[in-house]
Design a protein around this motif. Structure first.
Motif, PDB file in Angstrom:
ATOM      1  N   VAL A  90      79.654  54.852  66.862  1.00  0.00           N
ATOM      2  CA  VAL A  90      78.601  53.838  66.966  1.00  0.00           C
ATOM      3  C   VAL A  90      77.546  54.269  67.981  1.00  0.00           C
ATOM      4  O   VAL A  90      76.341  54.115  67.750  1.00  0.00           O
ATOM      5  CB  VAL A  90      79.203  52.465  67.321  1.00  0.00           C
ATOM      6  N   LEU A  91      77.976  54.833  69.100  1.00  0.00           N
ATOM      7  CA  LEU A  91      77.021  55.297  70.107  1.00  0.00           C
ATOM      8  C   LEU A  91      76.143  56.424  69.549  1.00  0.00           C
ATOM      9  O   LEU A  91      74.935  56.453  69.795  1.00  0.00           O
ATOM     10  CB  LEU A  91      77.753  55.770  71.365  1.00  0.00           C
ATOM     11  N   GLY A  92      76.744  57.327  68.778  1.00  0.00           N
ATOM     12  CA  GLY A  92      75.959  58.409  68.173  1.00  0.00           C
ATOM     13  C   GLY A  92      74.934  57.885  67.194  1.00  0.00           C
ATOM     14  O   GLY A  92      73.790  58.358  67.152  1.00  0.00           O
ATOM     15  N   LYS A  93      75.319  56.904  66.399  1.00  0.00           N
ATOM     16  CA  LYS A  93      74.372  56.314  65.455  1.00  0.00           C
ATOM     17  C   LYS A  93      73.259  55.578  66.197  1.00  0.00           C
ATOM     18  O   LYS A  93      72.098  55.647  65.814  1.00  0.00           O
ATOM     19  CB  LYS A  93      75.107  55.385  64.493  1.00  0.00           C
ATOM     20  N   TYR A  94      73.622  54.889  67.280  1.00  0.00           N
ATOM     21  CA  TYR A  94      72.605  54.180  68.056  1.00  0.00           C
ATOM     22  C   TYR A  94      71.658  55.163  68.751  1.00  0.00           C
ATOM     23  O   TYR A  94      70.450  54.937  68.787  1.00  0.00           O
ATOM     24  CB  TYR A  94      73.260  53.248  69.085  1.00  0.00           C
ATOM     25  N   LEU A  95      72.192  56.253  69.278  1.00  0.00           N
ATOM     26  CA  LEU A  95      71.325  57.259  69.901  1.00  0.00           C
ATOM     27  C   LEU A  95      70.382  57.877  68.868  1.00  0.00           C
ATOM     28  O   LEU A  95      69.229  58.191  69.182  1.00  0.00           O
ATOM     29  CB  LEU A  95      72.165  58.328  70.593  1.00  0.00           C
ATOM     30  N   GLY A  96      70.865  58.049  67.645  1.00  0.00           N
ATOM     31  CA  GLY A  96      69.985  58.529  66.574  1.00  0.00           C
ATOM     32  C   GLY A  96      68.859  57.548  66.297  1.00  0.00           C
ATOM     33  O   GLY A  96      67.707  57.938  66.094  1.00  0.00           O
ATOM     34  N   LEU A  97      69.182  56.251  66.291  1.00  0.00           N
ATOM     35  CA  LEU A  97      68.150  55.228  66.091  1.00  0.00           C
ATOM     36  C   LEU A  97      67.163  55.182  67.253  1.00  0.00           C
ATOM     37  O   LEU A  97      65.958  54.984  67.048  1.00  0.00           O
ATOM     38  CB  LEU A  97      68.804  53.854  65.902  1.00  0.00           C
ATOM     39  N   ALA A 143      69.590  47.872  67.871  1.00  0.00           N
ATOM     40  CA  ALA A 143      70.961  47.484  68.211  1.00  0.00           C
ATOM     41  C   ALA A 143      71.410  46.287  67.383  1.00  0.00           C
ATOM     42  O   ALA A 143      72.545  46.258  66.881  1.00  0.00           O
ATOM     43  CB  ALA A 143      71.060  47.165  69.703  1.00  0.00           C
ATOM     44  N   ILE A 144      70.528  45.322  67.191  1.00  0.00           N
ATOM     45  CA  ILE A 144      70.869  44.155  66.375  1.00  0.00           C
ATOM     46  C   ILE A 144      71.077  44.578  64.920  1.00  0.00           C
ATOM     47  O   ILE A 144      72.030  44.162  64.263  1.00  0.00           O
ATOM     48  CB  ILE A 144      69.779  43.075  66.497  1.00  0.00           C
ATOM     49  N   GLY A 145      70.201  45.429  64.410  1.00  0.00           N
ATOM     50  CA  GLY A 145      70.337  45.910  63.040  1.00  0.00           C
ATOM     51  C   GLY A 145      71.591  46.734  62.838  1.00  0.00           C
ATOM     52  O   GLY A 145      72.245  46.643  61.794  1.00  0.00           O
ATOM     53  N   LEU A 146      71.956  47.540  63.825  1.00  0.00           N
ATOM     54  CA  LEU A 146      73.191  48.325  63.751  1.00  0.00           C
ATOM     55  C   LEU A 146      74.404  47.411  63.723  1.00  0.00           C
ATOM     56  O   LEU A 146      75.336  47.632  62.945  1.00  0.00           O
ATOM     57  CB  LEU A 146      73.263  49.278  64.947  1.00  0.00           C
ATOM     58  N   PHE A 147      74.388  46.372  64.531  1.00  0.00           N
ATOM     59  CA  PHE A 147      75.495  45.418  64.536  1.00  0.00           C
ATOM     60  C   PHE A 147      75.626  44.716  63.187  1.00  0.00           C
ATOM     61  O   PHE A 147      76.718  44.605  62.636  1.00  0.00           O
ATOM     62  CB  PHE A 147      75.307  44.386  65.649  1.00  0.00           C
ATOM     63  N   ILE A 148      74.508  44.275  62.642  1.00  0.00           N
ATOM     64  CA  ILE A 148      74.555  43.580  61.351  1.00  0.00           C
ATOM     65  C   ILE A 148      74.964  44.539  60.241  1.00  0.00           C
ATOM     66  O   ILE A 148      75.677  44.149  59.316  1.00  0.00           O
ATOM     67  CB  ILE A 148      73.208  42.890  61.075  1.00  0.00           C
ATOM     68  N   SER A 149      74.570  45.790  60.337  1.00  0.00           N
ATOM     69  CA  SER A 149      74.992  46.781  59.350  1.00  0.00           C
ATOM     70  C   SER A 149      76.500  46.997  59.381  1.00  0.00           C
ATOM     71  O   SER A 149      77.102  47.332  58.364  1.00  0.00           O
ATOM     72  CB  SER A 149      74.271  48.107  59.603  1.00  0.00           C
TER      73      SER A 149
END
Length: 184
Positions: A90-97, A143-149
């Protein structure tokens, strides 16, 4: 590309308008000494507010499939079987975003640079603080979009839920503001 076009229109319109006003005043008023007040604020405040109001329209398109695509395609099983923890995924995906948000902010930086070099005695602190604020807001939206995804397996449902949450967050400041309890 759509975000760049929207930014360009929002920044170029007021810049062209003020340039024509300046030319008109210079041609028709002999003693005109220039605009009064902060030209940096006057010129770009409408553009900033428009972009901040509509930034939430672009982020769900980026985040709608970040995790749900992996779940739907089965790639999540590969990630879970690797020696990587879910927190790291999740952290890697968030860092990509976050990195992608930095790329999205580059057109705004380019347009702000154009404004900075077009305005005599431009206030660079206004430009920098606005850019940092927009970047942090886009990271919050990511971060909100990642959580909802992560809540659903379907990308379209994730996008619609993200749009719904962002829409609620966008109008929540106008709800029940006549009551002291809610306003405070």
């Amino acid at each position: 590309v759509a975000f760049f076009v929207v930014c360009g229109v929002q920044f170029a319109g007021p810049l062209e308008s003020y340039a024509s006003m300046q030319q008109f005043y210079q041609d028709n008023k002999a003693g005109w000494s220039g605009f009064t007040g902060s030209l940096t604020h006057d010129l770009f405040s409408g553009s900033y507010s428009y972009l901040l109001r509509n930034l939430y329209l672009f982020i769900p398109l980026l985040t709608m499939g970040v995790i749900s695509r992996d779940v739907q395609s089965g790639a999540i099983h590969l990630l879970n079987s690797s020696p990587v923890k879910i927190r790291q995924i999740v952290l890697g995906k968030y860092l990509g975003l976050i990195g992608y948000n930095a790329v999205i902010m580059l057109p705004i930086l380019l347009l702000m640079g154009t404004g900075y070099f077009s305005i005599v005695n431009a206030e660079y602190r206004v430009f920098l603080s606005t850019l940092v604020g927009m970047y942090l807001l886009s990271c919050t939206y990511a971060a909100i979009g990642l959580f909802i995804s992560s809540l659903t397996n379907y990308q379209v449902v994730a996008a619609l839920l993200t749009f719904l949450v962002f829409g609620i967050l966008n109008v929540i400041s106008f709800v029940w503001q006549q009551y002291d309890f809610f306003r405070d």
